[in-house]
Structures are given as structure tokens and as C-alpha cells.
Scaffold this motif. Sequence first.
Motif, PDB file in Angstrom:
ATOM      1  N   ALA A  90       0.763  -1.091   0.240  1.00 26.32           N
ATOM      2  CA  ALA A  90       0.065   0.017  -0.035  1.00 26.32           C
ATOM      3  C   ALA A  90       0.738   1.290  -0.064  1.00 26.32           C
ATOM      4  CB  ALA A  90      -0.906  -0.132   1.266  1.00 26.32           C
ATOM      5  N   LEU A  91       2.090   1.092   0.652  1.00 31.29           N
ATOM      6  CA  LEU A  91       2.827   2.346   0.768  1.00 31.29           C
ATOM      7  C   LEU A  91       3.547   2.590  -0.563  1.00 31.29           C
ATOM      8  CD1 LEU A  91       4.672   1.692   4.161  1.00 31.29           C
ATOM      9  CD2 LEU A  91       3.452   3.754   3.631  1.00 31.29           C
ATOM     10  N   GLY A  95       2.943   5.653  -3.354  1.00 29.16           N
ATOM     11  CA  GLY A  95       4.010   6.756  -3.481  1.00 29.16           C
ATOM     12  C   GLY A  95       4.709   7.190  -2.236  1.00 29.16           C
ATOM     13  N   ALA A  96       4.584   6.378  -1.180  1.00 27.56           N
ATOM     14  CA  ALA A  96       5.042   6.879   0.203  1.00 27.56           C
ATOM     15  C   ALA A  96       5.962   5.794   0.604  1.00 27.56           C
ATOM     16  CB  ALA A  96       3.714   6.914   1.160  1.00 27.56           C
ATOM     17  N   ARG A  97       6.517   5.954   2.233  1.00 34.99           N
ATOM     18  CA  ARG A  97       7.522   4.979   2.685  1.00 34.99           C
ATOM     19  C   ARG A  97       7.289   5.265   4.188  1.00 34.99           C
ATOM     20  NH1 ARG A  97      12.640   7.709   3.527  1.00 34.99           N
ATOM     21  NH2 ARG A  97      12.376   9.706   2.507  1.00 34.99           N
ATOM     22  N   ALA A  98       7.738   4.014   4.869  1.00 31.26           N
ATOM     23  CA  ALA A  98       7.752   4.228   6.336  1.00 31.26           C
ATOM     24  C   ALA A  98       9.386   3.972   6.635  1.00 31.26           C
ATOM     25  CB  ALA A  98       6.872   3.267   6.884  1.00 31.26           C
ATOM     26  N   VAL A  99       9.698   4.806   7.635  1.00 32.46           N
ATOM     27  CA  VAL A  99      10.882   4.685   8.498  1.00 32.46           C
ATOM     28  C   VAL A  99      10.987   4.571   9.635  1.00 32.46           C
ATOM     29  CG1 VAL A  99      12.031   6.295   6.680  1.00 32.46           C
ATOM     30  CG2 VAL A  99      11.108   6.997   8.432  1.00 32.46           C
ATOM     31  N   LEU A 100      11.809   3.910  10.355  1.00 32.99           N
ATOM     32  CA  LEU A 100      11.933   3.831  11.895  1.00 32.99           C
ATOM     33  C   LEU A 100      12.296   4.969  12.456  1.00 32.99           C
ATOM     34  CD1 LEU A 100      11.844   1.631  14.188  1.00 32.99           C
ATOM     35  CD2 LEU A 100      14.148   1.269  13.946  1.00 32.99           C
TER      36      LEU A 100
END
Length: 208
Positions: A90-91, A95-100
Motif C-alpha cells: 500500500a505504501l 508513493g510513500a514509505r515508512a522509516v523507523l
Amino acid sequence: MLGLLVAPLVLALVYFALLDGWYLVRVPFAVLRARLLQPRVRDLLAEQRYAGRVLPSDLDLLLHMNNARYLREADVARAAHLTRCGVLGALRALGARAVLAASCARYRRSLRLFEPFEVRTRLLGWDDRAFYLEARFISLRDGFVCALLRSRQHVLGTSPERVVQHLCKHRVEPPELPEDLRHWIAYNEASSQLLRAESGLSDVVKDQ
């Protein structure tokens, strides 16, 4: 013939000397395995299990798994978890991302050489900026929770609400976060405000 044998060895030596070789292999492998070989998990809040075993390369000077390895194993398990429940897909679609952005660990009992364990990962919930996950390290010898890790995955390029809506095709209310997790979130926010003040930044500037 000797040159044909030496060249791959030199390349392997350079690879592992200059790069975090096993990590760069294991995370993509975990994602591909979760995507191609394991069934999709439809329940976003369902617990998922990732098996492991303490190897000699995991040991510290006290001959138990060193604290950094817990973070690495949790990272690999988290990548597999987010792949199977569709969050990574889904990210990417948005066009998105997840970072710690933050993590904390509590170590309760050592994992010893060759001890089998499971990393049990689950999504605890989300707010307007991040997903919150938990990873429990369970000894398969007796079921004891040897370590507990919490992590905050900051979403860039969209919001957690949009990610969940993309997956579920309708708006979903986030679950109520556990009380101890709310205390940890409050601590992180207080720490961020203190660091921004020390740096001379305004409250408008947010941590990325």
C-alpha cells in the motif's frame, strides 16, 4: 584456474568487509518469501511469527545473543510482517514509505547459543503520523518472553489512515493504544521538544 577461484573469494571478502552483507541479503529474502511463498494476512492486527535460532555470529563476550541482534531480528520480522499484511504494498502504491523513527527494548532473559526462538510481531495501532508495532522474542524451549521491543514507523508521503483505507477500501478507526505505549509516545514527544529547544528550532519543525 586459480584466478577463477580467487576472484569470487575476493569479491565476497570486499562485500562483507564494506557492507552489512547478511542484513542486505536477509531483508529482501524475508520480503520475497512473505510475498511469494506465504499467504496474505487480511487482519492488520493479527500476530505473525518469524522463526530464528541463535547462531555463533550472534553471540557477545558473555556467550548469549547480543542486544544489537534483537533489533536486527525484529527488523527482519517487521519487514516480513508488513509485507504479508499488505502495508508495504500500500505504501508503494501511494508513493510513500515508512522509516523507523523510534524504538525501545526490554531484555528479560538471555537467548543462548543454538536456542530456537520466535519473533511474534503485531501492529498495535496508528495515529496521524505513524504505525506502532510490537515484537516479542519467545523462547521455543519454554515459551518465555525473553525480550519485548516496541517501534514507531513514521510514514512519509501519506498518512497511516490513508494506508489503512487503501488496504481495507473504507475508513477504519484506529484501535486504542495500550496505556504503556501512550506513555512511551508522550516521552518521545517530550524528548523531541527538548531537543528542538536545545537546537534553537521552533515547535513547527517536526522530527522526520
